[in-house]
Design a protein around this motif. Structure first.
Motif, PDB file in Angstrom:
ATOM      1  N   MET A  21       0.896  -1.163   0.194  1.00  0.00           N
ATOM      2  CA  MET A  21       0.114   0.077   0.058  1.00  0.00           C
ATOM      3  C   MET A  21       0.769   1.320  -0.014  1.00  0.00           C
ATOM      4  SD  MET A  21      -3.394  -0.367  -0.438  1.00  0.00           S
ATOM      5  CE  MET A  21      -3.824   1.179  -0.066  1.00  0.00           C
ATOM      6  N   LYS A  22       2.052   1.127   0.732  1.00  0.00           N
ATOM      7  CA  LYS A  22       2.828   2.468   0.618  1.00  0.00           C
ATOM      8  C   LYS A  22       3.393   2.809  -0.648  1.00  0.00           C
ATOM      9  CE  LYS A  22       7.225   4.023   2.605  1.00  0.00           C
ATOM     10  NZ  LYS A  22       8.357   3.719   3.385  1.00  0.00           N
TER      11      LYS A  22
ATOM     12  N   ASP B 289      -2.144  14.699 -10.879  1.00  0.00           N
ATOM     13  CA  ASP B 289      -2.292  15.484 -12.022  1.00  0.00           C
ATOM     14  C   ASP B 289      -3.242  14.897 -13.172  1.00  0.00           C
ATOM     15  OD1 ASP B 289      -0.448  17.068 -10.644  1.00  0.00           O
ATOM     16  OD2 ASP B 289       1.183  15.867 -11.700  1.00  0.00           O
ATOM     17  N   GLN B 290      -3.205  13.837 -13.095  1.00  0.00           N
ATOM     18  CA  GLN B 290      -4.230  13.055 -14.309  1.00  0.00           C
ATOM     19  C   GLN B 290      -5.852  13.314 -13.823  1.00  0.00           C
ATOM     20  OE1 GLN B 290      -3.195   8.829 -14.611  1.00  0.00           O
ATOM     21  NE2 GLN B 290      -1.389   9.285 -16.268  1.00  0.00           N
ATOM     22  N   LEU B 291      -6.011  13.270 -12.759  1.00  0.00           N
ATOM     23  CA  LEU B 291      -7.312  13.397 -12.103  1.00  0.00           C
ATOM     24  C   LEU B 291      -7.565  14.918 -12.367  1.00  0.00           C
ATOM     25  CD1 LEU B 291      -9.926  12.500 -10.910  1.00  0.00           C
ATOM     26  CD2 LEU B 291      -8.908  13.099  -8.471  1.00  0.00           C
ATOM     27  N   ARG B 292      -6.520  15.810 -12.035  1.00  0.00           N
ATOM     28  CA  ARG B 292      -6.765  17.133 -12.163  1.00  0.00           C
ATOM     29  C   ARG B 292      -7.055  17.510 -13.739  1.00  0.00           C
ATOM     30  NH1 ARG B 292      -5.294  20.250  -7.924  1.00  0.00           N
ATOM     31  NH2 ARG B 292      -3.386  18.890  -7.565  1.00  0.00           N
ATOM     32  N   ASN B 293      -6.203  16.696 -14.613  1.00  0.00           N
ATOM     33  CA  ASN B 293      -6.479  17.181 -16.189  1.00  0.00           C
ATOM     34  C   ASN B 293      -7.854  16.713 -16.556  1.00  0.00           C
ATOM     35  OD1 ASN B 293      -3.858  18.161 -16.311  1.00  0.00           O
ATOM     36  ND2 ASN B 293      -2.842  16.162 -17.022  1.00  0.00           N
ATOM     37  N   ILE B 294      -8.180  15.584 -15.983  1.00  0.00           N
ATOM     38  CA  ILE B 294      -9.392  15.086 -16.609  1.00  0.00           C
ATOM     39  C   ILE B 294     -10.683  16.074 -16.130  1.00  0.00           C
ATOM     40  CG2 ILE B 294     -11.123  13.234 -16.195  1.00  0.00           C
ATOM     41  CD1 ILE B 294      -8.735  11.370 -15.888  1.00  0.00           C
ATOM     42  N   LEU B 295     -10.558  16.408 -15.008  1.00  0.00           N
ATOM     43  CA  LEU B 295     -11.614  17.315 -14.532  1.00  0.00           C
ATOM     44  C   LEU B 295     -11.275  18.825 -14.651  1.00  0.00           C
ATOM     45  CD1 LEU B 295     -11.886  15.608 -10.915  1.00  0.00           C
ATOM     46  CD2 LEU B 295     -13.451  15.494 -12.989  1.00  0.00           C
TER      47      LEU B 295
ATOM     48  N   GLU C 175       2.502   5.761  -2.878  1.00  0.00           N
ATOM     49  CA  GLU C 175       3.662   6.851  -3.553  1.00  0.00           C
ATOM     50  C   GLU C 175       3.345   6.734  -5.144  1.00  0.00           C
ATOM     51  OE1 GLU C 175       7.479   5.088  -2.150  1.00  0.00           O
ATOM     52  OE2 GLU C 175       6.813   5.698  -0.124  1.00  0.00           O
ATOM     53  N   GLY C 176       3.176   5.851  -5.715  1.00  0.00           N
ATOM     54  CA  GLY C 176       3.078   5.589  -7.148  1.00  0.00           C
ATOM     55  C   GLY C 176       2.034   6.477  -7.593  1.00  0.00           C
ATOM     56  N   LEU C 177       0.940   6.846  -6.947  1.00  0.00           N
ATOM     57  CA  LEU C 177      -0.281   7.441  -7.331  1.00  0.00           C
ATOM     58  C   LEU C 177      -0.164   9.051  -6.860  1.00  0.00           C
ATOM     59  CD1 LEU C 177      -3.370   5.270  -6.420  1.00  0.00           C
ATOM     60  CD2 LEU C 177      -2.302   5.603  -8.607  1.00  0.00           C
ATOM     61  N   GLN C 178       0.967   9.282  -5.971  1.00  0.00           N
ATOM     62  CA  GLN C 178       1.075  10.699  -5.552  1.00  0.00           C
ATOM     63  C   GLN C 178       0.939  11.879  -6.698  1.00  0.00           C
ATOM     64  OE1 GLN C 178       4.313  11.412  -3.006  1.00  0.00           O
ATOM     65  NE2 GLN C 178       3.402  10.198  -1.333  1.00  0.00           N
TER      66      GLN C 178
ATOM     67  N   PHE D 102      -1.617  16.635  -2.938  1.00  0.00           N
ATOM     68  CA  PHE D 102      -1.655  15.263  -2.512  1.00  0.00           C
ATOM     69  C   PHE D 102      -1.816  15.029  -0.865  1.00  0.00           C
ATOM     70  CE2 PHE D 102       0.086  11.259  -0.959  1.00  0.00           C
ATOM     71  CZ  PHE D 102      -0.383  10.306  -1.638  1.00  0.00           C
ATOM     72  N   ASP D 103      -1.185  15.604  -0.003  1.00  0.00           N
ATOM     73  CA  ASP D 103      -1.522  15.276   1.291  1.00  0.00           C
ATOM     74  C   ASP D 103      -3.145  15.921   1.678  1.00  0.00           C
ATOM     75  OD1 ASP D 103       0.927  14.493   2.030  1.00  0.00           O
ATOM     76  OD2 ASP D 103       1.859  16.517   2.481  1.00  0.00           O
ATOM     77  N   GLN D 104      -3.415  16.851   1.089  1.00  0.00           N
ATOM     78  CA  GLN D 104      -4.966  17.225   1.305  1.00  0.00           C
ATOM     79  C   GLN D 104      -5.827  16.169   0.817  1.00  0.00           C
ATOM     80  OE1 GLN D 104      -4.357  20.987  -0.477  1.00  0.00           O
ATOM     81  NE2 GLN D 104      -4.930  22.121   1.461  1.00  0.00           N
TER      82      GLN D 104
END
Length: 130
Positions: A32-33, A45-51, A37-40, A61-63
């Protein structure tokens, strides 16, 4: 009976469970760690681009993965908007090929002659004539 995936708790109960893949073995907590780390940077960024077409998303990420991002939400049937926080949680789920069974203590196995009773000691102390 329908078998269902079981959530693995990577922070407490299942953190030391070992996952064996054809090419590696990892503890649930280590797996899980690595996922987090891989999704950070890339995943957010991908989610931000899609939306972005819909106005984008705030926060880092921390938020998103720890503290939560402030937002307002409106549920169907509610009387108005409410405020709160939203965070992303990533979970692992496991579906064993065979359901887990409880281990039966040796005294209850088929080979045991009889069940022990707390009264057995008293019965042995009583005279046989009565």
């Amino acid at each position: 009976m329908e078998r269902k995936f079981q959530r693995l708790d990577d922070e407490h109960e299942d953190k030391d469970t070992v996952l064996g893949f054809p090419c590696s073995m990892l503890k649930v907590s280590d797996f899980m760690k690595a996922v987090k780390e891989g999704l950070q940077p890339v995943g957010l960024d991908q989610l931000r681009n899609i939306l972005n077409k819909r106005g984008g998303i705030p926060g880092n990420f921390d938020q998103w993965y720890e503290q939560g991002v402030n937002l307002e939400f409106l549920k169907p049937g509610a009387k108005g908007w409410k405020t709160g926080k939203l965070r992303i949680r990533i979970t692992l789920e496991l579906l064993p090929d065979e359901p887990e069974t409880e281990e039966i203590p040796a005294s209850n196995e088929l080979g045991a002659s009889k069940l022990e009773s707390p009264l057995d000691d008293l019965r042995q102390m009583m005279p046989k004539d009565s």
